[in-house]
Design an enzyme around this catalytic site. Structure first.
Site, PDB file in Angstrom:
ATOM      1  N   TYR A  82      -6.808   2.171   6.228  1.00  0.00           N
ATOM      2  CA  TYR A  82      -6.875   1.810   7.634  1.00  0.00           C
ATOM      3  C   TYR A  82      -6.528   3.046   8.473  1.00  0.00           C
ATOM      4  O   TYR A  82      -5.822   3.932   8.001  1.00  0.00           O
ATOM      5  CB  TYR A  82      -5.882   0.688   7.940  1.00  0.00           C
ATOM      6  N   LYS A 305      -8.081  -6.099   3.705  1.00  0.00           N
ATOM      7  CA  LYS A 305      -7.606  -7.475   3.622  1.00  0.00           C
ATOM      8  C   LYS A 305      -8.252  -8.344   4.680  1.00  0.00           C
ATOM      9  O   LYS A 305      -8.460  -7.906   5.808  1.00  0.00           O
ATOM     10  CB  LYS A 305      -6.084  -7.494   3.809  1.00  0.00           C
TER      11      LYS A 305
HETATM   12  C1  LIG Z   1      -2.267  -3.872   2.257  1.00  0.00           C
HETATM   13  C2  LIG Z   1      -2.466  -2.494   2.640  1.00  0.00           C
HETATM   14  C3  LIG Z   1      -1.926  -1.983   3.816  1.00  0.00           C
HETATM   15  C4  LIG Z   1      -1.022  -2.790   4.718  1.00  0.00           C
HETATM   16  O1  LIG Z   1      -1.705  -3.803   5.358  1.00  0.00           O
HETATM   17  P1  LIG Z   1      -0.915  -4.764   6.366  1.00  0.00           P
HETATM   18  O2  LIG Z   1      -1.942  -5.790   6.703  1.00  0.00           O
HETATM   19  O3  LIG Z   1      -0.486  -3.924   7.530  1.00  0.00           O
HETATM   20  O4  LIG Z   1       0.262  -5.323   5.640  1.00  0.00           O
HETATM   21  C5  LIG Z   1      -2.204  -0.683   4.149  1.00  0.00           C
HETATM   22  N1  LIG Z   1      -2.989   0.086   3.369  1.00  0.00           N
HETATM   23  C6  LIG Z   1      -3.530  -0.374   2.235  1.00  0.00           C
HETATM   24  C7  LIG Z   1      -4.378   0.538   1.418  1.00  0.00           C
HETATM   25  C8  LIG Z   1      -3.273  -1.683   1.823  1.00  0.00           C
HETATM   26  O5  LIG Z   1      -3.790  -2.130   0.675  1.00  0.00           O
END
Ligand SMILES: *Cc1c(COP(=O)(O)O)cnc(C)c1O
Ligand code: SF4
Length: 341
Positions: A82, A305
């Site tokens: 992200y 996600k």
């Molecule tokens: C799960 C995850 C996050 C964190 O996601 P949130 O929705 O903020 O908890 C960040 N980076 C990666 C690669 C993830 O798998």
């Protein structure tokens, strides 16, 4: 005894010693003695999570890296999927090896992540000003000794664009003794610092884990939890209810309920997402909103996600939406005349 070897397992927890040896040759076993003490049988909800099962060797459908994390790793221990947040894999060790762990490929009881690789990760974060959140994960970041944790957090806090920190740790649940008053004070110095524990069954909430969470909460650390939906462990509404309410009672806000990620050896834990949604629908209305986590699927291939929620909107009309409430009753929600935006 810091690590329980397969040969140390109490005989009542081993059905077939030879099968056990075969499974652990492929997927190593590790169980903290404290957690072992909570297990009554290999098949109870806690035993299933950590005691090797012959079914693990029959499952060939999963992939080692279902979320394609290794393709989103621009620096050795960094996962950058992200725009504004990264996962920093600062530890390769855990106090237990969960049989369903989605990062099995990186978790082992070997040497810790070398300091040089941590430094490379810090450099990456320093040179990417868009990163405002660093999630320390692993393995388990609390497997690091206090002095290493301290210098790591200090280094991160010196990076101006990192606004808040997050730790993902199962330690308060599987080795609550790790949470000492010293550790709680240490973490408390770095606020805003959030900590998500990992807890899957109400039997994991003990006086010891409650005390560990109490120390952290008293140190000013907001606590959340992540759980994995697991067949034979927590795939029943009354168990999830007891889990989420039990967490709230020890000042932990349920954050995510994860759909299982399909790594090899986990097929016997699979719960269909339709069942997961049904369970979530049963909780709404009966639990405090504070106790209800988001139900998350991490998309294969690194898509990220997504949150699944029971369908509330049944039909969309120009003047009203037909919606379903928590009791299954249908209502018309008027939404015809909004001011122009
Ligand atoms: C799960 C995850 C996050 C964190 O996601 P949130 O929705 O903020 O908890 C960040 N980076 C990666 C690669 C993830 O798998
Ligand atoms: S605590 Fe987390 S990272 Fe460690 S083995 Fe369990 S699921 Fe994997």
């Amino acid at each position: 005894m810091s690590v329980v070897q397969p040969r140390d397992l109490p005989t009542n927890l081993v059905a077939d010693g030879q099968a056990l040896a075969q499974v652990t040759a492929r997927f190593p076993m590790k169980i903290d003695p404290y957690f072992l003490g909570l297990i009554r049988s290999a098949d109870d909800p806690l035993g299933r999570q950590v005691i090797p099962h012959p079914a693990e060797l029959l499952d060939t459908a999963g992939t080692e890296d279902p979320l394609a994390e290794e393709h989103q790793s621009p620096a050795p221990q960094i996962l950058h999927r992200y725009p504004h947040r990264v996962v920093f894999l600062v530890s390769s060790r855990c106090a237990v090896h969960c049989r369903f762990c989605m990062r099995k490929r990186r978790v082992a009881d070997g040497p810790q992540v070398p300091v040089a690789m941590i430094e490379a990760g810090l450099d990456y974060i320093r040179t990417h000003p868009e990163i405002n959140e660093v999630i320390l994960s692993g393995g388990d970041p609390l497997m690091l000794a206090d002095d290493r944790l301290l210098s790591l957090l200090q280094a991160l806090r010196r990076i101006g664009h990192v606004r808040w920190l997050r730790l993902h740790s199962r330690m308060p649940i599987v080795r609550p003794q790790r949470v000492t008053p010293d550790l709680a004070r240490l973490l408390g110095r770095f606020n805003p610092l959030y900590l998500n524990i990992h807890c899957n069954h109400p039997a994991e909430i003990t006086p010891q884990s409650a005390a560990a969470c109490g120390l952290l909460a008293d140190a000013g650390i907001p606590l959340g939890s992540q759980s994995v939906l697991l067949r034979g462990v927590n795939d029943a509404a009354e168990i999830l209810k007891a889990l989420f309410e039990g967490l709230l009672a020890i000042r932990v806000k349920p954050y995510y309920l994860h759909q299982l990620d399909r790594v090899p050896g986990t097929a016997h834990f699979k719960v269909p997402p339709a069942v997961g949604l049904e369970l979530m629908a049963l909780l709404r209305g009966h639990l405090s909103g504070l106790a209800i986590p988001h139900y998350m699927i991490d998309l294969p291939g690194g898509g990220g996600k997504i949150a699944l929620a029971p369908e509330a909107v049944v039909e969309r009309h120009p003047t009203h939406w037909r919606v379903r409430n928590w009791q299954g009753k249908i209502y018309d929600y008027p939404c015809g005349r909004w001011p122009k935006r």
